[in-house]
Design an enzyme around this catalytic site. Structure first.
Site, PDB file in Angstrom:
ATOM      1  CE1 TYR A  53      -3.311   2.923   0.631  1.00 34.17           C
ATOM      2  CE2 TYR A  53      -1.859   3.511   2.462  1.00 34.17           C
ATOM      3  CZ  TYR A  53      -2.900   3.833   1.603  1.00 34.17           C
ATOM      4  OH  TYR A  53      -3.529   5.039   1.697  1.00 34.17           O
ATOM      5  CG  HIS A  83      -3.123  14.238  -0.774  1.00 33.24           C
ATOM      6  ND1 HIS A  83      -3.523  13.743  -1.992  1.00 33.24           N
ATOM      7  CD2 HIS A  83      -3.382  13.245   0.121  1.00 33.24           C
ATOM      8  CE1 HIS A  83      -3.999  12.516  -1.845  1.00 33.24           C
ATOM      9  NE2 HIS A  83      -3.923  12.185  -0.573  1.00 33.24           N
ATOM     10  CG  ASN A 198      -0.066   8.345   6.378  1.00 32.85           C
ATOM     11  OD1 ASN A 198       0.000   7.131   6.325  1.00 32.85           O
ATOM     12  ND2 ASN A 198      -1.128   8.957   6.871  1.00 32.85           N
ATOM     13  CE1 TYR A 351     -16.746  28.580  47.454  1.00 33.91           C
ATOM     14  CE2 TYR A 351     -17.649  27.519  45.505  1.00 33.91           C
ATOM     15  CZ  TYR A 351     -17.581  27.643  46.885  1.00 33.91           C
ATOM     16  OH  TYR A 351     -18.339  26.827  47.678  1.00 33.91           O
ATOM     17  NE  ARG A 354     -13.438  30.116  50.324  1.00 32.69           N
ATOM     18  CZ  ARG A 354     -14.580  29.444  50.487  1.00 32.69           C
ATOM     19  NH1 ARG A 354     -14.552  28.194  50.918  1.00 32.69           N
ATOM     20  NH2 ARG A 354     -15.735  30.001  50.207  1.00 32.69           N
ATOM     21  CG  PHE A 400      -2.698   7.254   9.822  1.00 30.73           C
ATOM     22  CD1 PHE A 400      -4.049   7.417  10.046  1.00 30.73           C
ATOM     23  CD2 PHE A 400      -2.256   6.107   9.164  1.00 30.73           C
ATOM     24  CE1 PHE A 400      -4.961   6.456   9.622  1.00 30.73           C
ATOM     25  CE2 PHE A 400      -3.167   5.156   8.734  1.00 30.73           C
ATOM     26  CZ  PHE A 400      -4.532   5.325   8.971  1.00 30.73           C
ATOM     27  CD  GLU A 486      -8.668   8.326   4.521  1.00 31.15           C
ATOM     28  OE1 GLU A 486      -9.034   9.520   4.575  1.00 31.15           O
ATOM     29  OE2 GLU A 486      -7.744   7.932   3.785  1.00 31.15           O
TER      30      GLU A 486
END
Length: 575
Positions: A53, A83, A198, A351, A354, A400, A486
């Site tokens: 792959y 990409h 990747n 608060y 404190r 990844f 994905e």
């Protein structure tokens, strides 16, 4: 593994990443040999026509498509340029430096099948401050930060633009720059494009930046709280070490309490007691008071009773009404003083005072946890597939996926938002005459004609509300990509970007808190100036106060407050 401090030195101080300084000759030789053996293994498998792959297949939903050997180089180029389609403003350069460094460290683990010379080129660009143009939006935080890392990979092959850090960030076409400097372009070979893009480098880099900038700001925030506590004459009991040692679940809590104690060391305002205030009433004033009032004060001073009677203030008020100008004294101010003393007999503050060690401490713990995960990620192999040449295996997995980073970035977002939330509450307490222990409304004299810091609190409130929206966890969202191959993503890159926005917003809140804290101290000093009490700030809060007053003077009456806040934001950014 480099230390977190070393990573931050390289990213923020632009310290060069010199391999010979970080690794022994034997260690470096082993690293390079492992990378080369790993690469040779991939080359051999390609020659044997083994289907792997990302080496000789398509990507994502196209993984089933086999690519002929003569097209593997073109496959790498097309992967990167297709990409690299990010949008939005350019990432901060510290984030880009972090991405480059983190990707180098991941590739140096020797399981990515990349040539050593490609890694060397990335190191050269980092050290020479050659930053690829990387748009901020485009990653979903799974399959790594594919889109932004592709922009970095594009620069290696001469696509896109780079910024030259040593030439005032001059922008130039990447190919043009390398040609001008006689630097050959990288031609990516099989598996190398996928190895470069990747990974989780953007998410991890956001984490590195948030950890560094957040902790640096955190120190200033603790100082600003300490200064505010002095203006409020806050009680110091909640910061006692014994309380915090009995809650080992939060290391940050004890750290914050100790920091506040150290900041306020030698202060005569923080933790000032009722008895101290009473004992420092000038004798000439005390002698003027009616006998019944003197006797009641003496009772309280001797701790025979712990609070004034319900008639005490009626008597003080009645006396002050009849004697407004005895020895040029304004008795209204003394009436306010006695009311302040009575208020200080109540053993607890709100608060926002404190519980500040608990809230700030928990937030500090979140930033620490973020640093731990980023450090681990810097020594991780986060691309796919991974090559284990010794075992004769190429394994496809999911390192990844950015979920570990997405979760801690969301945690950091919530922590930073909470720091802003309690900071705004402290600003509100300081400006609210009903809760600031008898300081003027909105911290300004002649309130009514003057509005003082009234709307500065509005600004904090608006920012805090925005931070609440940004703090919504990005990691609970997932939109499937790549034709449902994905089908679950982390959205960790969005978490990092939103955390950074919250951090920038927190700097603005901090600037306003610094302004109102210094103003409260000035007004409190004026209020207590008639006492025989030496008024001193703490050893560190005094330095902070002087730093503020070097930039912004006391607010005597209303002025263009935007300019004061702008100046303080610059101070916050410089520290």
């Amino acid at each position: 593994m480099l230390s977190l401090q070393k990573l931050q030195n390289i990213v923020f101080q632009k310290e060069k990443f010199i391999l010979e300084n970080e690794f022994s000759p034997e260690k470096l030789e082993k690293i390079i040999l492992k990378i080369k053996n790993n690469r040779n293994y991939i080359v051999k498998k390609i020659q044997e026509n083994q289907i792997i792959y990302g080496v000789n297949t398509g990507f994502g939903a196209n993984a089933h498509k086999i690519i002929p050997q003569h097209e593997t180089h073109e496959l790498q180029r097309r992967l990167v340029i297709s990409h690299a389609c990010g949008v939005g403003e350019n990432l901060p350069f510290e984030v880009i430096r972090g991405m480059m460094l983190l990707r180098v460290l991941g590739l140096m683990q020797g399981h990515s099948g990349i040539r050593w010379e490609v890694i060397e080129r990335l190191i050269m660009m980092l050290n020479e401050e050659i930053y690829p143009e990387v748009p901020a939006q485009g990653s979903v935080g799974a399959s790594g930060d594919l889109c932004p890392l592709s922009h970095i990979a594009c620069a290696l092959i001469g696509e896109g633009n780079v910024f030259l850090g040593k030439e005032n960030l001059k922008k130039i076409n990447a190919k043009e720059y390398f040609e001008q400097n006689n630097i050959p372009l990288i031609v990516l070979e099989a598996k190398e494009a996928l190895a470069l893009i990747n990974g989780t480098a953007l998410m991890a880099s956001w984490g590195l930046v948030i950890n560094y900038e957040g902790k640096k700001l955190f120190s200033l925030i603790m100082q600003s709280f300490a200064l505010a506590f002095e203006g409020l004459l806050a009680r110091n009991a909640p910061f006692d070490e014994k309380i915090h040692l009995n809650r080992p679940s939060s290391k940050g809590q004890a750290f914050v309490a100790e920091f506040i104690r150290n900041c306020t060391e030698n202060s005569t305002l923080f933790g000032v007691s009722t008895l101290t205030l009473l004992k420092n009433i000038p004798k000439n004033i005390f002698g003027i008071l009616p006998k019944n009032i003197q006797e009641e004060i003496e009772l309280v001073k001797s701790v025979k009773q712990y609070a004034f009677s319900k008639h005490f203030y009626h008597n003080i008020f009645e006396f002050s009404e009849k004697n407004q100008n005895i020895e040029n004294e304004t008795w209204d101010s003394w009436e306010t003083f006695f009311r302040l003393i009575d208020k200080k007999q109540i053993p607890q503050d709100a608060y926002s005072v404190r519980c500040s060690p608990q809230v700030l401490g928990a937030s500090y713990d979140a930033l620490e946890r973020l640093g731990e995960v980023v450090l681990g990620e810097s020594a991780s192999v986060v691309d796919n597939p991974l090559i284990f040449e010794a075992e004769n295996e190429v394994l496809s997995g999911g390192n990844f996926h950015g979920e570990p980073l997405a979760l801690v970035l969301d945690y950091a977002k919530i922590a930073l938002a909470e720091i802003g939330s309690i900071s705004e509450r402290l600003v509100n307490k300081l400006v609210d005459a009903g809760h600031n222990d008898f300081l003027p409304p909105f911290l300004v004299e002649n309130a009514g004609l003057n509005s003082g810091f009234m709307v500065a609190q509005y600004v904090c409130a608006g920012i805090v509300s925005e931070n609440k929206t940004l703090a919504h966890p990005d990691s609970v969202d997932s939109i499937p990509t790549s034709a449902n191959q994905e089908d679950h993503v982390s959205m960790g890159a969005n978490a990092g970007r939103h955390a950074y926005r919250i951090l920038e917003n927190l700097k603005k809140i901090t600037a306003i808190l610094l302004l109102v804290s210094a103003q409260a101290v000035d007004l409190r000093k004026k209020q207590l100036s008639k006492l025989d009490l030496e008024i001193k700030l703490g050893k560190e809060t005094e330095k902070l106060y002087q730093k503020i007053r070097e930039v912004v003077p006391y607010l005597k009456e209303d002025r263009f407050l935007h300019e004061d806040i702008r100046k303080m934001i610059l101070v916050v950014n410089e520290i």
